[in-house]
Design an enzyme around this catalytic site. Sequence first.
Site, short mmCIF file in Angstrom:
data_model
loop_
_atom_site.label_atom_id
_atom_site.label_comp_id
_atom_site.label_asym_id
_atom_site.label_seq_id
_atom_site.Cartn_x
_atom_site.Cartn_y
_atom_site.Cartn_z
N CYS A 2 0.84 -1.20 0.00
CA CYS A 2 0.00 0.00 0.00
C CYS A 2 0.87 1.26 0.00
CB CYS A 2 -0.96 -0.02 1.18
SG CYS A 2 -2.35 1.12 1.02
N HIS A 46 -3.58 -4.96 0.71
CA HIS A 46 -2.96 -5.48 1.94
C HIS A 46 -3.00 -7.00 1.94
CE1 HIS A 46 -2.42 -1.74 4.31
NE2 HIS A 46 -3.40 -1.30 3.53
N GLU A 104 -1.40 -9.07 3.62
CA GLU A 104 -1.23 -9.67 4.95
C GLU A 104 -2.55 -10.12 5.56
OE1 GLU A 104 -1.27 -5.13 5.81
OE2 GLU A 104 -0.77 -6.51 4.18
#
Length: 527
Positions: A384, A503, A505
């Site tokens: 990001c 994102h 993750e």
Amino acid sequence: MKTKYIFVFGGVYSSLGKGITASSIARILGEMGNKVSMAKFEPYLNVNPGLMSPYQHGEVYVTHDKGETDLDLGSYERIGGVRISKDNYITSGSVYQEIINKERSGFYQGKTVQVVPHVTGKFKERLYDVVKKENPDFCVVEIGGTIGDMESLAIIEAICEIKREVGYDCFLPILCAPLIMLGGTTGELKTKPTQHAYHELCKLGVQAEMVILRSEVDVTKDVLDKMAIHCHIPNDCVFANKTLPSVYFVPTELYKQGIHKAIYKYFGLTLPKQDKMVKWNKYINDIKKIKRGVTIAMVGKYMELHDAYASVIEALRLAGWENKVNVKIKWVQSDPITDKNAASFFKGVDGILVPGGFGGRGTEGIISSIRYARINKVPYLGICYGMQLATIEFARNVLGWKDANTTEIDPNTKHKIFDYIDGRMRLGEEKCIIDDKNTLAYKLYKSTTVLQRHRHRWEFNNDYLNDFKKKGFIISAHSSDERKTAEMAELKGHPFFFGGQFHPEFSSTPGKNDPVFLGLVKAAIKK
């Protein structure tokens, strides 16, 4: 069967690991073949943590359906093995907001709006809606905060009402509380604070039927038996949760102690004949055998607060284990880094990662870090904000636009590489379209369509696409809407230089890690 509700409370102080404990219980029950749901009752009056400082709350975890939630919900997905919706995160702030909006619209027809039945009723309604939608065998519910907190009293009262409505045979309260180790000469584990927490919960109308004791050291049987006596519960309903090298070891440890047997016995259920935790336990045992390691430098502005990057940390660890290495994270605060001293910060690292963020503080140091990774061929992953600043670094130092910036930091820059396009927060899971199969993006994902979770406002200015492409900086994926927002960026001729506007993750779980983390770790191993 009727849904069985398991409520996990925390006593004495916060940050006990209630979320890890609740997730571990969910993982065990899930591995045993049950359908499991998880939810969290959060006492604070913020509607959600979206506008809270990372120093106050740590990471904002984004669900697939556009929810900004507590970092514990990341544990629910990674450790618990459940898919979480924004509906599973129930804050006092959102409950009060809904009630007040209804009151102002005349919904209550002039009645007095009260904590009981309106606030407690709304908490119950929100949880029942989750259960109705998901129809689980077990619903594991974490209660935020600490027993005795003033702001959680309405939640406790709602849980007392749930106990009456679903019946005792479907209601299991569990207390997590610490054992305090006294320093000095005694070295004694003190149980009195936990006893007080248990009795405080009883005073509020909930009698915990199981107790899980957090400790930094081994807990002897006599301590467990003592707690059973003082909490009026069977000896086989008290468990030790010692701090372990990894949170992923907790389900295995609680399973070894027989928590699954206690839960099944409490609910009058028949245990499966076969050991259903074999697959998870093998995964954990394989992790414990790993000896080799790599070092990834994580560069950002909240490096002293690791909870601000909880999901990134876990994604790196999981990617390491999938590549048979342990990932050591070197925490690098970005503020003091310059082009001249960058090498001193990254000596001995095998890769560099810049996570998400907002605001201008520390960004010049991050840009210098990215420049170092680009010039010195150090594997780089930008998430990001890390992608945004990578494009700005390239614009300044390769394309020669020294004033290049994002309008978040400099609204008056001539070269608006990233701009505030339409004022919205792009949030939740959306499709990314990979444009070319001859790209690192396609090599990583092996598909032209990828679902990713987002949380950002500023977007790449497509007017500059060709300028970047001519110099080898490729925008390799775009959004599926008509704006074709840049989603992935990569640098030709570099061993691994990749950025994602999303994102990854948040969708990285054991055995199903996002390819960009696997790619970064593989490149770090090769280096």
